[in-house]
Design a protein around this motif. Sequence first.
Motif, PDB file in Angstrom:
ATOM      1  N   GLY A 151       0.770  -1.233   0.000  1.00 34.98           N
ATOM      2  CA  GLY A 151       0.000   0.000   0.000  1.00 34.98           C
ATOM      3  C   GLY A 151       0.800   1.281   0.000  1.00 34.98           C
ATOM      4  N   THR A 152       2.126   1.185  -0.114  1.00 35.24           N
ATOM      5  CA  THR A 152       2.970   2.383  -0.113  1.00 35.24           C
ATOM      6  C   THR A 152       3.314   2.796  -1.538  1.00 35.24           C
ATOM      7  OG1 THR A 152       4.995   1.072   0.023  1.00 35.24           O
ATOM      8  CG2 THR A 152       3.962   1.742   2.110  1.00 35.24           C
ATOM      9  N   SER A 153       3.841   4.021  -1.693  1.00 37.63           N
ATOM     10  CA  SER A 153       4.271   4.483  -3.021  1.00 37.63           C
ATOM     11  C   SER A 153       5.312   3.562  -3.651  1.00 37.63           C
ATOM     12  CB  SER A 153       4.824   5.914  -2.938  1.00 37.63           C
ATOM     13  OG  SER A 153       3.781   6.832  -2.765  1.00 37.63           O
ATOM     14  N   PRO A 154       6.342   3.101  -2.890  1.00 34.48           N
ATOM     15  CA  PRO A 154       7.280   2.160  -3.508  1.00 34.48           C
ATOM     16  C   PRO A 154       6.610   0.888  -4.021  1.00 34.48           C
ATOM     17  CG  PRO A 154       8.230   3.077  -1.518  1.00 34.48           C
ATOM     18  CD  PRO A 154       6.807   3.542  -1.552  1.00 34.48           C
ATOM     19  N   PHE A 155       5.595   0.403  -3.300  1.00 36.20           N
ATOM     20  CA  PHE A 155       4.884  -0.794  -3.752  1.00 36.20           C
ATOM     21  C   PHE A 155       4.233  -0.540  -5.108  1.00 36.20           C
ATOM     22  CE2 PHE A 155       0.783  -2.994  -4.132  1.00 36.20           C
ATOM     23  CZ  PHE A 155       1.190  -4.317  -4.065  1.00 36.20           C
ATOM     24  N   TYR A 156       3.515   0.575  -5.240  1.00 39.93           N
ATOM     25  CA  TYR A 156       2.804   0.847  -6.494  1.00 39.93           C
ATOM     26  C   TYR A 156       3.773   1.194  -7.626  1.00 39.93           C
ATOM     27  CZ  TYR A 156      -1.441   0.653  -3.742  1.00 39.93           C
ATOM     28  OH  TYR A 156      -2.466   0.224  -2.929  1.00 39.93           O
ATOM     29  N   THR A 157       4.880   1.856  -7.291  1.00 39.22           N
ATOM     30  CA  THR A 157       5.893   2.119  -8.315  1.00 39.22           C
ATOM     31  C   THR A 157       6.477   0.808  -8.835  1.00 39.22           C
ATOM     32  OG1 THR A 157       6.462   4.268  -7.346  1.00 39.22           O
ATOM     33  CG2 THR A 157       8.101   3.247  -8.790  1.00 39.22           C
ATOM     34  N   ALA A 158       6.734  -0.119  -7.917  1.00 44.98           N
ATOM     35  CA  ALA A 158       7.260  -1.430  -8.307  1.00 44.98           C
ATOM     36  C   ALA A 158       6.279  -2.154  -9.226  1.00 44.98           C
ATOM     37  CB  ALA A 158       7.539  -2.278  -7.068  1.00 44.98           C
ATOM     38  N   VAL A 159       5.007  -2.114  -8.871  1.00 43.55           N
ATOM     39  CA  VAL A 159       3.983  -2.834  -9.642  1.00 43.55           C
ATOM     40  C   VAL A 159       3.794  -2.230 -11.028  1.00 43.55           C
ATOM     41  CG1 VAL A 159       1.517  -3.364  -9.779  1.00 43.55           C
ATOM     42  CG2 VAL A 159       2.735  -3.652  -7.617  1.00 43.55           C
ATOM     43  N   TYR A 160       3.632  -0.905 -11.078  1.00 43.60           N
ATOM     44  CA  TYR A 160       3.173  -0.273 -12.319  1.00 43.60           C
ATOM     45  C   TYR A 160       4.272   0.363 -13.158  1.00 43.60           C
ATOM     46  CZ  TYR A 160      -1.433  -1.077 -10.373  1.00 43.60           C
ATOM     47  OH  TYR A 160      -2.562  -1.682  -9.860  1.00 43.60           O
ATOM     48  N   GLU A 161       5.445   0.615 -12.587  1.00 44.08           N
ATOM     49  CA  GLU A 161       6.507   1.230 -13.376  1.00 44.08           C
ATOM     50  C   GLU A 161       7.688   0.307 -13.636  1.00 44.08           C
ATOM     51  OE1 GLU A 161       7.658   5.226 -12.838  1.00 44.08           O
ATOM     52  OE2 GLU A 161       5.829   5.805 -11.775  1.00 44.08           O
ATOM     53  N   ILE A 162       7.784  -0.769 -12.851  1.00 41.29           N
ATOM     54  CA  ILE A 162       8.903  -1.697 -13.045  1.00 41.29           C
ATOM     55  C   ILE A 162       8.411  -3.055 -13.544  1.00 41.29           C
ATOM     56  CG2 ILE A 162      10.800  -2.926 -11.927  1.00 41.29           C
ATOM     57  CD1 ILE A 162      11.124  -0.606 -10.039  1.00 41.29           C
ATOM     58  N   LEU A 163       7.341  -3.562 -12.946  1.00 42.98           N
ATOM     59  CA  LEU A 163       6.829  -4.887 -13.305  1.00 42.98           C
ATOM     60  C   LEU A 163       5.628  -4.774 -14.243  1.00 42.98           C
ATOM     61  CD1 LEU A 163       7.345  -6.645  -9.853  1.00 42.98           C
ATOM     62  CD2 LEU A 163       8.859  -6.639 -11.853  1.00 42.98           C
ATOM     63  N   ASP A 164       4.687  -5.695 -14.128  1.00 43.76           N
ATOM     64  CA  ASP A 164       3.654  -5.849 -15.160  1.00 43.76           C
ATOM     65  C   ASP A 164       2.282  -5.309 -14.794  1.00 43.76           C
ATOM     66  OD1 ASP A 164       3.010  -7.609 -13.185  1.00 43.76           O
ATOM     67  OD2 ASP A 164       3.121  -9.421 -14.430  1.00 43.76           O
ATOM     68  N   GLY A 165       2.170  -4.564 -13.682  1.00 45.29           N
ATOM     69  CA  GLY A 165       0.877  -4.035 -13.289  1.00 45.29           C
ATOM     70  C   GLY A 165       0.041  -4.991 -12.459  1.00 45.29           C
ATOM     71  N   ASN A 166       0.565  -6.160 -12.169  1.00 44.11           N
ATOM     72  CA  ASN A 166      -0.142  -7.153 -11.360  1.00 44.11           C
ATOM     73  C   ASN A 166       0.260  -6.989  -9.899  1.00 44.11           C
ATOM     74  OD1 ASN A 166      -1.292  -9.376 -10.150  1.00 44.11           O
ATOM     75  ND2 ASN A 166       0.096 -10.869 -11.094  1.00 44.11           N
ATOM     76  N   GLU A 167      -0.676  -6.539  -9.050  1.00 39.19           N
ATOM     77  CA  GLU A 167      -0.358  -6.291  -7.652  1.00 39.19           C
ATOM     78  C   GLU A 167      -0.097  -7.579  -6.866  1.00 39.19           C
ATOM     79  OE1 GLU A 167      -3.054  -3.588  -5.741  1.00 39.19           O
ATOM     80  OE2 GLU A 167      -2.943  -2.132  -7.376  1.00 39.19           O
ATOM     81  N   GLN A 168      -0.410  -8.711  -7.481  1.00 38.17           N
ATOM     82  CA  GLN A 168      -0.131 -10.001  -6.843  1.00 38.17           C
ATOM     83  C   GLN A 168       1.144 -10.648  -7.389  1.00 38.17           C
ATOM     84  OE1 GLN A 168      -2.180 -10.708  -4.327  1.00 38.17           O
ATOM     85  NE2 GLN A 168      -3.307  -8.857  -4.894  1.00 38.17           N
ATOM     86  N   ASN A 169       1.912  -9.892  -8.148  1.00 36.22           N
ATOM     87  CA  ASN A 169       3.123 -10.441  -8.761  1.00 36.22           C
ATOM     88  C   ASN A 169       4.026 -11.054  -7.685  1.00 36.22           C
ATOM     89  OD1 ASN A 169       5.780 -10.701  -9.990  1.00 36.22           O
ATOM     90  ND2 ASN A 169       4.987  -9.439 -11.647  1.00 36.22           N
ATOM     91  N   PRO A 170       4.409 -12.313  -7.825  1.00 31.68           N
ATOM     92  CA  PRO A 170       5.224 -12.976  -6.799  1.00 31.68           C
ATOM     93  C   PRO A 170       6.648 -12.422  -6.696  1.00 31.68           C
ATOM     94  CG  PRO A 170       4.944 -14.403  -8.703  1.00 31.68           C
ATOM     95  CD  PRO A 170       4.023 -13.240  -8.906  1.00 31.68           C
TER      96      PRO A 170
END
Length: 265
Positions: A151-170
């Motif tokens: 739920g933090t900004s780093p979490f969402y940056t990781a999901v949507y700017e580095i990985l594939d947009g999947n918040e459940q990405n392992p």
Amino acid sequence: MSNFKLSLAGALAVVLLPLAAMAQSLPDLGGKSVVVVTENAYPPLQFIDPKTGKQIGWEYDAMDEIAKRLNVKIEYQNTSWDAMIQAVSDGQYQIGMTGITIKDERKEKVDFSDPYMRSQQFMLVRSDESRFTDAKSFGALKDGLIAAQPGTSPFYTAVYEILDGNEQNPRIKLFETFGATVQALKAGDVDLVLTDSVAAQGYVDASEGKLKVVGEPLGSEDFGFIFKKGSDLVAPINQAIAALKADGTFDKLNKKWFLDYKMGQ
């Protein structure tokens, strides 16, 4: 007093004059009562101290200082993020604060203060890391792991700017505290931690050569306080924000909450 001391005193007076003038020019709102709403779910900006149960954080310190300088009495209340913007728009609360990104679509409902903070995430890695040098090459590294707090900004940056947009990405490993994410990085359990520039540099400096920063900043956002459209609080709050930037107060808060607090976790 020697000529040198006189010259030094004069130079200091010249430097301090603009800051003093700025402080004196802030309006006095006469003890006006203002209700400020927040969520208490975005450390270190605002959250509940697990040790004391008190509301603490960067935004609380900043708002308390603004209130002091403008002669305002603050009452803090809490609501969910989903309800906050509409509630402020309806006039239920005078000010909203919870690391709210300034966006044009939100300006249709509420007025924003001037930005009080720019959030940028940096990639903190072990110093011997050579498999990736930026977000793109990390994304292509199939077995690379990121540590983040949910739920933090780093979490969402990781999901949507580095990985594939999947918040459940392992590839994202969740931890309760920021300090735990850095410990996992040092131990080799994960390969990347995202954090702001102040904390990133602090951890690098304290790591005895074990950590470094790679790549360009990610997730750039300007944060502002929100108000009901047409609020007469916007102008004085903006004046206070400018004063706190100019006299170094915000810099001290950045060190307190983004470096000292995080490193103590």
